[in-house]
Design a protein around this motif. Structure first.
Motif, PDB file in Angstrom:
ATOM      1  N   ASP A 208       0.835  -1.207   0.000  1.00 20.21           N
ATOM      2  CA  ASP A 208       0.000   0.000   0.000  1.00 20.21           C
ATOM      3  C   ASP A 208       0.865   1.251   0.000  1.00 20.21           C
ATOM      4  N   THR A 209       0.456   2.224  -0.841  1.00 17.19           N
ATOM      5  CA  THR A 209       1.125   3.532  -0.868  1.00 17.19           C
ATOM      6  C   THR A 209       0.144   4.689  -0.670  1.00 17.19           C
ATOM      7  N   GLY A 210      -1.152   4.396  -0.477  1.00 21.35           N
ATOM      8  CA  GLY A 210      -2.108   5.465  -0.206  1.00 21.35           C
ATOM      9  C   GLY A 210      -3.479   5.171  -0.777  1.00 21.35           C
ATOM     10  N   HIS A 211      -4.432   6.056  -0.501  1.00 19.81           N
ATOM     11  CA  HIS A 211      -5.800   5.922  -1.022  1.00 19.81           C
ATOM     12  C   HIS A 211      -6.487   7.268  -0.904  1.00 19.81           C
ATOM     13  N   TRP A 212      -7.608   7.418  -1.644  1.00 20.56           N
ATOM     14  CA  TRP A 212      -8.387   8.654  -1.592  1.00 20.56           C
ATOM     15  C   TRP A 212      -9.792   8.391  -2.105  1.00 20.56           C
ATOM     16  N   GLN A 213     -10.688   9.391  -1.947  1.00 21.50           N
ATOM     17  CA  GLN A 213     -12.059   9.316  -2.443  1.00 21.50           C
ATOM     18  C   GLN A 213     -12.535  10.729  -2.713  1.00 21.50           C
ATOM     19  N   GLU A 226      -3.888  -6.533   4.918  1.00 19.76           N
ATOM     20  CA  GLU A 226      -3.731  -7.729   4.097  1.00 19.76           C
ATOM     21  C   GLU A 226      -4.506  -8.867   4.747  1.00 19.76           C
ATOM     22  N   GLU A 227      -5.368  -9.485   3.971  1.00 20.09           N
ATOM     23  CA  GLU A 227      -6.213 -10.559   4.476  1.00 20.09           C
ATOM     24  C   GLU A 227      -6.058 -11.787   3.574  1.00 20.09           C
ATOM     25  N   GLY A 228      -5.354 -12.782   4.091  1.00 16.32           N
ATOM     26  CA  GLY A 228      -5.189 -14.026   3.331  1.00 16.32           C
ATOM     27  C   GLY A 228      -4.442 -13.845   2.022  1.00 16.32           C
ATOM     28  N   GLY A 229      -3.402 -13.012   2.045  1.00 20.01           N
ATOM     29  CA  GLY A 229      -2.618 -12.791   0.833  1.00 20.01           C
ATOM     30  C   GLY A 229      -3.244 -11.811  -0.118  1.00 20.01           C
ATOM     31  N   VAL A 230      -4.225 -11.054   0.339  1.00 22.00           N
ATOM     32  CA  VAL A 230      -4.904 -10.065  -0.501  1.00 22.00           C
ATOM     33  C   VAL A 230      -4.867  -8.726   0.229  1.00 22.00           C
ATOM     34  N   LEU A 231      -4.403  -7.666  -0.472  1.00 29.88           N
ATOM     35  CA  LEU A 231      -4.421  -6.311   0.089  1.00 29.88           C
ATOM     36  C   LEU A 231      -5.816  -5.742  -0.112  1.00 29.88           C
ATOM     37  N   VAL A 232      -6.513  -5.422   1.009  1.00 31.06           N
ATOM     38  CA  VAL A 232      -7.913  -4.994   0.968  1.00 31.06           C
ATOM     39  C   VAL A 232      -8.007  -3.548   1.438  1.00 31.06           C
ATOM     40  N   TYR A 233      -8.587  -2.708   0.550  1.00 37.42           N
ATOM     41  CA  TYR A 233      -8.938  -1.329   0.901  1.00 37.42           C
ATOM     42  C   TYR A 233     -10.446  -1.331   1.199  1.00 37.42           C
ATOM     43  N   ARG A 234     -10.824  -0.734   2.331  1.00 39.41           N
ATOM     44  CA  ARG A 234     -12.243  -0.753   2.705  1.00 39.41           C
ATOM     45  C   ARG A 234     -12.648   0.622   3.221  1.00 39.41           C
ATOM     46  N   GLN A 253      -3.949   2.933  -3.999  1.00 37.50           N
ATOM     47  CA  GLN A 253      -2.644   3.036  -4.650  1.00 37.50           C
ATOM     48  C   GLN A 253      -1.677   2.037  -4.006  1.00 37.50           C
ATOM     49  N   TYR A 254      -0.812   1.415  -4.820  1.00 35.52           N
ATOM     50  CA  TYR A 254       0.092   0.402  -4.288  1.00 35.52           C
ATOM     51  C   TYR A 254       1.300   0.254  -5.218  1.00 35.52           C
ATOM     52  N   GLY A 255       2.392  -0.151  -4.621  1.00 32.88           N
ATOM     53  CA  GLY A 255       3.589  -0.450  -5.414  1.00 32.88           C
ATOM     54  C   GLY A 255       3.660  -1.960  -5.645  1.00 32.88           C
ATOM     55  N   HIS A 256       4.474  -2.360  -6.632  1.00 32.05           N
ATOM     56  CA  HIS A 256       4.628  -3.791  -6.941  1.00 32.05           C
ATOM     57  C   HIS A 256       5.973  -3.997  -7.620  1.00 32.05           C
TER      58      HIS A 256
END
Length: 289
Positions: A208-213, A226-234, A253-256
């Protein structure tokens, strides 16, 4: 000194002048002065004795007042002496200073009944040790919350339900090692409840590198985990807040790892509530641009 005063006082009280005895002594003295030897054989001798007797009588008569005065003076001296002794004996004696005798104090006020002073706190009785190894009532150390199992991805896609429509896309400004996923939805009715989820599976170096709305951040409670190998934005709409009619965007937003990333396994889900129902939509992502 006290014994002498007591004896003088007793002598003064016991003294009683004997007037009859004193008069008898005076009379005896007068008789002795007037009596003397005389002879009747010699008239000249008798005349001489008579002349001498007259002188003795006159001398005795003249000595009578003196004797009376002497007796009176002696009586006065004795009386004055007795009064002086009585005055000395009756003079108030100074009282000795009273010796202070401490009265018995009740047990509750005696110094021996006072509680003993508490000892100064030692290092063992001060603040409890902050050592994490201390047993007892110490607060447990914070431990990471267990990962939630990944939400099950719905089969297929449903992009429209009642007044709600949604779409998912990878932002065209994403790069070879960084990306932004957008969840866009439209509503024809006011939403009284809303939950938006963005699921980004771990494909290598996802972080994760950030989020917005587009809506105010204070209207939502936002979390990233991270839930079970999944990055979750809520995003969850706070109680008492509403979403107006119109279009809104929620972005994560996320890096990889470098070399690009396949978003084929990413998906979103939106659950809402209106005055007439509870619409839900979901779908996957397609790269835009």
């Amino acid at each position: 000194m006290d014994e002498l005063r007591r004896q003088l006082r007793e002598a003064a009280e016991a003294h009683r002048p004997d007037r009859e005895r004193m008069l008898a002594r005076v009379e005896r003295g007068m008789a002795t002065s007037t009596a003397g030897p005389h002879s009747t054989a010699d008239p000249h001798s008798a005349a001489g004795d008579l002349h001498a007797g007259r002188h003795r009588v006159r001398r005795g008569v003249l000595s009578w007042p003196r004797m009376v005065l002497a007796a009176v003076a002696a009586t006065g001296v004795l009386a004055v002496g007795g009064l002086a002794v009585a005055a000395i004996a009756q003079r108030p004696q100074p009282q000795p200073a009273p010796t202070a005798t401490p009265s018995a104090a009740p047990d509750t006020a005696s110094p021996s009944a006072a509680p003993e002073a508490l000892p100064a706190p030692t290092s063992a009785s001060r603040a409890p040790s902050a050592s994490p190894h201390r047993s007892g009532s110490a607060a447990p150390s914070a431990s990471p919350s267990p990962s939630r199992p990944p939400a099950t991805r719905p089969a297929g896609s449903r992009t429209e339900d009642g007044p709600l429509w949604a779409d998912g896309s990878v932002d065209p400004h994403s790069t070879d090692s960084w990306a932004q996923s957008n969840v866009t939805f439209k509503t024809r009715e006011v939403l009284t409840a809303l939950t938006v989820e963005l699921h980004v599976p771990q494909t290598g170096g996802v972080k994760d590198t950030g989020h917005w709305q587009t809506m105010a951040a204070d209207d939502f409670t936002a979390t990233v985990r991270e839930e079970g190998g999944v990055l979750v934005y809520r995003w969850v709409l706070k109680a008492g807040r509403t979403v107006p009619v119109g279009q809104q965007v929620f972005a994560g937003q996320y890096g990889h790892n470098a070399g690009g990333r396949d978003a084929g396994g990413d998906w979103y889900r939106i659950d809402a509530a209106t005055a007439g129902g509870r619409p839900s939509v979901w779908g996957d992502f397609a790269r835009t641009g």
